[in-house]
Enzyme design. Structure first.
Site, PDB file in Angstrom:
ATOM      1  N   TRP A 182     102.245 152.843  -7.261  1.00 59.55           N
ATOM      2  CA  TRP A 182     101.671 154.171  -7.010  1.00 59.55           C
ATOM      3  C   TRP A 182     100.999 154.703  -8.275  1.00 59.55           C
ATOM      4  CZ3 TRP A 182     102.661 158.885  -9.357  1.00 59.55           C
ATOM      5  CH2 TRP A 182     102.114 159.996  -8.735  1.00 59.55           C
ATOM      6  N   HIS A 183     101.579 154.367  -9.434  1.00 57.62           N
ATOM      7  CA  HIS A 183     101.032 154.888 -10.682  1.00 57.62           C
ATOM      8  C   HIS A 183      99.660 154.314 -11.012  1.00 57.62           C
ATOM      9  CE1 HIS A 183     105.037 156.504 -11.394  1.00 57.62           C
ATOM     10  NE2 HIS A 183     104.455 157.293 -12.269  1.00 57.62           N
ATOM     11  N   GLY A 184      99.386 153.129 -10.533  1.00 57.86           N
ATOM     12  CA  GLY A 184      98.071 152.554 -10.822  1.00 57.86           C
ATOM     13  C   GLY A 184      97.922 151.207 -10.161  1.00 57.86           C
ATOM     14  N   PHE A 220      96.027 158.693 -11.631  1.00 57.85           N
ATOM     15  CA  PHE A 220      96.942 158.297 -10.565  1.00 57.85           C
ATOM     16  C   PHE A 220      96.694 159.144  -9.325  1.00 57.85           C
ATOM     17  CE2 PHE A 220      99.636 157.721 -14.535  1.00 57.85           C
ATOM     18  CZ  PHE A 220      99.047 156.509 -14.795  1.00 57.85           C
TER      19      PHE A 220
END
Lengths: 489, 469
Positions: A326-328, A489
């Protein structure tokens, strides 16, 4: 629009003025319009995307509520729409690149021609905050599916979705809390306004004076991996550890402060995360709104912790891997998530082991053991940040190796000598000790300081103090501001 | 949080207090406000002093020289490189020196602009300090002092005046004039005038002697910006908080300018300079005692003959590696679009003024029983070779020792092993390379040789030998 930009310095007071001087019934429309202006100041077209997503989710929630027997399908449709949008904008290029990398590895074995790399990849720009929008919508649809009442007023739902103080990088709101506030007529609360202003200033200092001054140190270190000495590596890693905290918590403070000045409260995202005594404690203190979201909408639906241990660990690992992704859209983020997932599993096993061993149980209650736990947790978190910040896994491993291999330092260490960041950190530590720590723990000596008459400041005195903070922010502002880390993000 | 308490306290107190007490309370509030203000200002000053913030301003107006460094000012330089330094009581970026020369000491005054001032590196890493260390190495009885008289943004005229006003007071034995590339363009006025360009300019009278022109300086001194600077002079010298505010205002102005004009405009083009080169009114000019151009240059600017024979055109054309496409100081500023040739031509056209200034410095040095030497500083831009050639001819014509340090820098740059320049100024490696060139050259100068021989010498000089060009 950035919270630390001159544009926001003009935009926010204007919104604030319009908001509070207009009659109560106009305040929400003003706020909604301002939120869209805020969002569309970057790429206006993406305002339409958010508007469309909001409309679709609004209707889907009504459908879930109305068609009880088919609500599952409506929820599924909602998940497809939200996750599909997220995947299209965020993960398509990552998936295509991964496929291309796989083909590059496999095809030579079959003597097949390589596909042209240009044919892979979409030319799309990631809409700001799309991950946060998607998570809030999913939470909303899921909770409505579980039986909560949907938001009937489209304006209120639009405001919940686009509320500008939490629009770009959270905190991820829960609609029940937000609707509770929307239900009340906004009344100017001097105390809340004042606290919001202080939070705004605090966030500004964290972002501009601390994070932006730490950025050159970590950037220089991560850009020159392989040429770094031991001190260089440690400074770069420590700089990033502090940078990401001050950057994100600074943003959150500014967002929460802005919301408070408008009469709303947003959930807190941080609670002294680097003082955590274990990794599971860390995730209760770091990006709280995300970790609780992951717990409620991923970990628990997967089976949570009330099942077999192996299954519990599997759930934990999946949650953290997806949390990392999800962060990247890059493998090093997945690795970071995996690292924390494995760390959490080890943490749970260790806790079980301690629970079974009376000696360790006793030792764990002592102060040295607590300090040791805090240091060990911090060390693991710092190693995790290397995986998070590095562009590739090999770069991350090279930097981690550099932490333990003695070598002369010539890259980052001289930069630290010329940076004013240590003074800024000193000031912040003093401030945190005197004010922030108080909200964390009640200490008699701190209470004695706070009971001094000098702390009962009048308006002119406070104005002077705030002017001082603003001047300090201006003084410490580096020539080149760096963007918020969590914007991507 | 501390801020939530006072509001309620205030309300409660106000509800019960009689008017007299209320009046007293107002005074208390005011006193507390003032005390807090003082506390905040002092705290900020201490904080900024520790962090080295708000210390970037160090120049003040001067009626004679245009601007001079503030005496005793602490400076933290972050614009290019990094250093934390303090100017001495004479406004030098150097340690304190006594006016009287100690016995058995050889003083070398290095004059020039920011390249000499070396704020980009720690003082111990500047070439002045390194050359001094090298010259003093090996023999404790021999004492050299290399004094840094460089000031940022000084043109040749200001350097000349600083030599007359300050350097000669120190009874120096050798004056080393450091000339950077394109310095000839700074000898005539630029439009529009600003703090840095409001300085004395020079032109040649009919008798070929230098005349000092105060026009730009006087005009600028009447401007609002000058009045503002005068009004806050004390704050500029003593307050770091002021430095922070001032820096912020500059950034905000630049941001506004960028916003309104979609791009900042720097300096002026050659055409502007030519039109700005106008003789001043009578009361604004002052003839100088020294500085006379070669007799052949008496009828300038119409006559473009230059020192050592030839004309501007022949110098420009004889220089095979003369820049064709200028990417240096005048890049993109020439409306004709032929900046390279224009630069060479302008250098030759205006050289007589620069030459007269160099001659003036030579005369001043000789009058003070010292010798002038010229160092051509290297550049990270495309070198202005015609200007170097003119400088070399002037030095040769007036028997001034001359060294061009550009060659070794070009070679080192081609190798690309180390970074020699930040943007315009030397890195520590650049200072070391310059020192390695300069030390043997200085040691080979007759005056220094003589000094070394006169002092008791116990071992061979560590710098080796250097052959004159």
């Amino acid at each position: 629009m950035l919270f630390n930009s001159i544009s926001y310095l003009i935009f926010f007071p204007l919104v604030l003025l319009c908001y509070w001087i207009s009659p109560a019934r106009f305040r929400r429309p003003i706020l909604l319009a301002a939120s869209y202006v805020f969002y569309m100041s970057w790429i206006p077209a993406y305002g339409l995307l958010i508007g469309e997503l909001t409309a679709v989710n609004y209707l889907l929630a009504l459908a879930i509520d109305r068609f009880g027997s088919q609500s599952r399908y409506w929820l599924l449709a909602g998940l497809v729409v939200n996750l599909g949008t997220l995947c299209y904008f965020k993960y398509t290029n990552f998936l295509l690149k991964s496929v291309l990398d796989g083909l590059t590895f496999i095809l030579p074995f079959f003597h097949c021609p390589m596909p042209a790399s240009e044919s892979f990849g979409l030319n799309v720009i990631l809409p700001l905050g799309i991950s946060f929008f998607a998570f809030e919508f999913i939470h909303y649809l899921t909770d409505v599916y579980k039986g909560d009442k949907p938001i009937a007023n489209a304006l209120d739902f639009g405001l919940f979705a686009a509320f500008f103080p939490s629009q770009i990088a959270g905190p991820i709101k829960r609609y029940q809390d937000f609707m509770h506030q929307l239900a009340e007529v906004p009344v100017f609360d001097r105390d809340l306004f004042h606290r919001g202003f202080v939070l705004l200033l605090q966030g500004l200092f964290k972002k501009v004076a601390l994070s932006d001054n730490l950025a050159p140190l970590s950037n220089a270190g991560f850009a020159a991996t392989g040429q770094l000495g031991t001190s260089d590596c440690w400074i770069a890693v420590a700089a990033f550890t502090l940078q990401i905290y001050f950057d994100f918590s600074g943003y959150t403070d500014m967002g929460r402060g802005s919301a408070m000045m408008l009469g709303y409260t947003l959930p807190d995202n941080f609670n002294f995360p680097y003082l955590a005594s274990s990794l599971s404690d860390f995730w209760k203190r770091w990006h709280i709104s995300l970790s609780t979201w992951l717990r409620d909408y991923l970990y628990v639906p997967l089976g949570g912790g009330r099942c077999q241990k192996s299954r519990k660990y599997r759930n934990l690992l999946i949650t953290m891997l997806l949390g990392g992704l999800w962060h990247g859209a890059a493998w090093h983020f997945v690795a970071w998530g995996g690292f924390h997932g494995l760390g959490l599993i080890a943490n749970h096993q260790w806790d079980d082991f301690v629970g079974r061993t009376p000696f360790l149980q006793k030792f764990h209650a002592t102060l040295p053991a607590k300090c040791l736990c805090m240091l060990a947790t911090l060390f693991l978190v710092v190693i995790g940040w290397v995986l998070f910040r590095a562009d590739t896994l090999s770069q991350a491993l090279s930097l981690i190796a550099g932490l333990f291999c003695p070598a002369p330092s010539t890259v980052v260490a001289p930069l630290l000598a010329s940076s004013p960041v240590l003074s800024a950190l000193g000031v912040y530590c003093l401030y945190a000790l005197l004010f922030s720590l108080r909200s964390w723990r009640t200490l008699p000596w701190l209470e004695r300081i706070h009971s001094q008459p000098a702390f009962a400041l009048t308006l002119p005195s406070r104005a002077c103090l705030y002017a001082g903070v603003v001047l300090a922010v201006i003084g410490f502002a580096p020539p080149q501001p760096s963007p918020f880390i969590y914007f991507q993000f | 949080m501390f801020i939530s308490q006072p509001a309620t306290l205030e309300k409660k107190t106000q509800a019960v207090t009689p008017p007299a007490a209320l009046q007293r309370r107002r005074w208390v509030v005011l006193a507390q406000g003032l005390t807090t203000a003082v506390f905040v200002i002092l705290s900020l000053e201490a904080l900024f002093a520790a962090a080295g913030l708000g210390e970037q301003e160090f120049l003040k107006r001067d009626g004679e020289l245009g601007f001079v460094p503030m005496e005793g000012k602490h400076v933290t330089w972050r614009k290019e490189g990094f250093s934390r330094t303090q100017f001495n009581s004479c406004g030098m970026s150097d340690r304190e020196y006594s006016l009287d020369k100690p016995a058995g000491t050889f003083r070398i005054a290095v004059i020039g602009d920011s390249m000499v001032e070396s704020l980009q590196v720690d003082r111990s890493q500047s070439f002045c300090r390194l050359v001094e260390q090298e010259l003093n190495k090996g023999n404790p009885e021999r004492k050299f002092q290399v004094m840094n008289f460089g000031v940022s943004s000084y043109n040749l005229g200001q350097i000349y005046l600083r030599l007359q006003k300050l350097v000669t007071k120190f009874h120096v034995d050798l004056v080393l004039l450091c000339v950077r590339h394109n310095s000839v363009f700074d000898v005539f006025p630029r439009t529009p005038a600003s703090f840095f360009f409001a300085r004395p300019y020079f032109f040649l009278g009919n008798n070929g002697r230098l005349i000092q022109d105060y026009t730009v300086q006087r005009l600028w001194d009447k401007s609002g910006e000058a009045r503002r600077l005068r009004a806050c002079q004390w704050l500029r010298e003593h307050s770091r908080t002021w430095g922070v505010v001032s820096s912020f205002m500059e950034s905000a102005a630049a941001w506004y300018l960028q916003l309104s004009s979609n791009g900042l405009k720097w300096g002026a083009d050659v055409t502007d300079k030519q039109t700005a080169f106008a003789p001043a009114s009578k009361e604004e000019v002052r003839p100088l005692s020294g500085g006379q151009a070669s007799p052949a240059l008496a009828n300038l600017p119409s006559n473009r003959r230059i020192a050592g024979g030839g004309t501007a055109d022949t110098v420009a054309s004889s220089c095979h590696d003369c820049p064709q496409q200028d990417d240096g100081l005048l890049a993109g500023k020439n409306s004709t679009g032929n900046a390279g040739a224009g630069e060479a031509r302008a250098a030759a056209y205006y050289w007589p003024i620069a030459e007269a200034l160099v001659c003036g410095m030579n005369e001043t040095s000789q009058a003070g029983n010292s010798q002038l030497a010229i160092l051509r500083l290297p550049t990270d831009y495309k070198p202005n070779n015609p200007e170097t050639e003119l400088l070399r001819r002037t030095a040769s014509l007036h028997h001034i020792p001359f060294i061009d340090a550009s060659g070794s820098f070009e070679k080192a740059k081609a190798l690309g092993l180390v970074r020699l320049f930040y943007i315009k100024h030397f890195t520590p490696a650049g200072h070391i390379l310059l020192t390695s060139q300069l030390t043997p050259y200085l040691a080979s100068l007759p005056r220094i040789k003589e000094f070394c021989q006169s002092s008791a010498r116990t071992e061979a000089p560590p710098w080796g030998t250097h052959r004159h060009e």
